[in-house]
Design a protein around this motif. Sequence first.
Motif, PDB file in Angstrom:
ATOM      1  N   ARG A 110       0.827  -1.202   0.000  1.00 39.97           N
ATOM      2  CA  ARG A 110       0.000   0.000   0.000  1.00 39.97           C
ATOM      3  C   ARG A 110       0.868   1.263   0.000  1.00 39.97           C
ATOM      4  NH1 ARG A 110      -4.507   0.947  -2.077  1.00 39.97           N
ATOM      5  NH2 ARG A 110      -3.329   2.716  -2.909  1.00 39.97           N
ATOM      6  N   GLY A 190      -4.110  -5.051   0.490  1.00 40.96           N
ATOM      7  CA  GLY A 190      -3.280  -3.892   0.196  1.00 40.96           C
ATOM      8  C   GLY A 190      -3.709  -3.157  -1.062  1.00 40.96           C
ATOM      9  N   VAL A 199      -4.996  -1.178   6.209  1.00 38.29           N
ATOM     10  CA  VAL A 199      -4.578  -2.527   5.819  1.00 38.29           C
ATOM     11  C   VAL A 199      -4.155  -3.326   7.052  1.00 38.29           C
ATOM     12  CG1 VAL A 199      -2.826  -3.845   4.559  1.00 38.29           C
ATOM     13  CG2 VAL A 199      -3.920  -1.877   3.479  1.00 38.29           C
TER      14      VAL A 199
END
Length: 282
Positions: A110, A190, A199
């Motif tokens: 992410r 993610g 996340v």
Amino acid sequence: MTAQASRQQEESAPRVEAIAAALVGGSRPSRPSPLSSSISFGWRALLKIKHVPEQLADVTLFPVIMTLLFTFLFGGAIAGSVDSYIAYIAPGVLVQSVLFITMYSASTLRTDIDRGVFDRFRSLPIWRPSPLIGMLLGDAVRYSLGAAVTAAVCLLIGWRPEGGFLGVLAGVGVVLTFAFGLGWLWLFFGLILRTPGSVTAVSTIVLMPVLFGSNIFVDPSTMPGWLQGWVEINPVSDLVTTTRAFMNGTPVGPELGVTLAWSAGLVAVFGSLTMWRYRNPR
């Protein structure tokens, strides 16, 4: 002077034919294979640790804390002593330590997406899944380190696995196989969640009941009936049972097949969903 300067500029300007000949005549490097590109991205994941060594805290300090905490916290209450409990808890706490580490991949992904790194990866002439597979390959090294640290701590406090060195290796191999499959679930999170914090939060919510609602710490026969039902269908319970069998030198049952089937299913389902989302980010 103007006409002479214009003539000199035209003579010094590169010819279109010369440029085309240079482009066509030179040998182009061969396209990287899926394996080589995946290994390159795996090496990239490991190089991050070199520049940010704090990332190793979850594979060094965390297994030590978890092992000592649960062994000495539950050892006397459940088995009467740490020596009597260590053979039961050691494989389980190894599984717990490694599976907790798997969540790190999703927050890293992410972060890279938010920084625009994966937009550049998509433009490269490489095998499309290689950045994601490379991340998991690099994390497999971290999982192995976490398993080694956990096993070392258990050995220091009295664990003597009856399965020997090969039994421990076989148990760790099964854990790493399941961790690789579980990693695809976190990578999917993610890609669909918006921030690294969300996340981590969602991954923790999913993982906690799976880990603690299993046979890691205690025999399920002491649990209420409804909880025993959950433990029986929990894939982590099959993973722990298989790992214990290998490490303690007891016969391996059908739980090994169930664990491998879960691992393959996680890769098939969430690997496909992850690649679909990776190709269609919007």
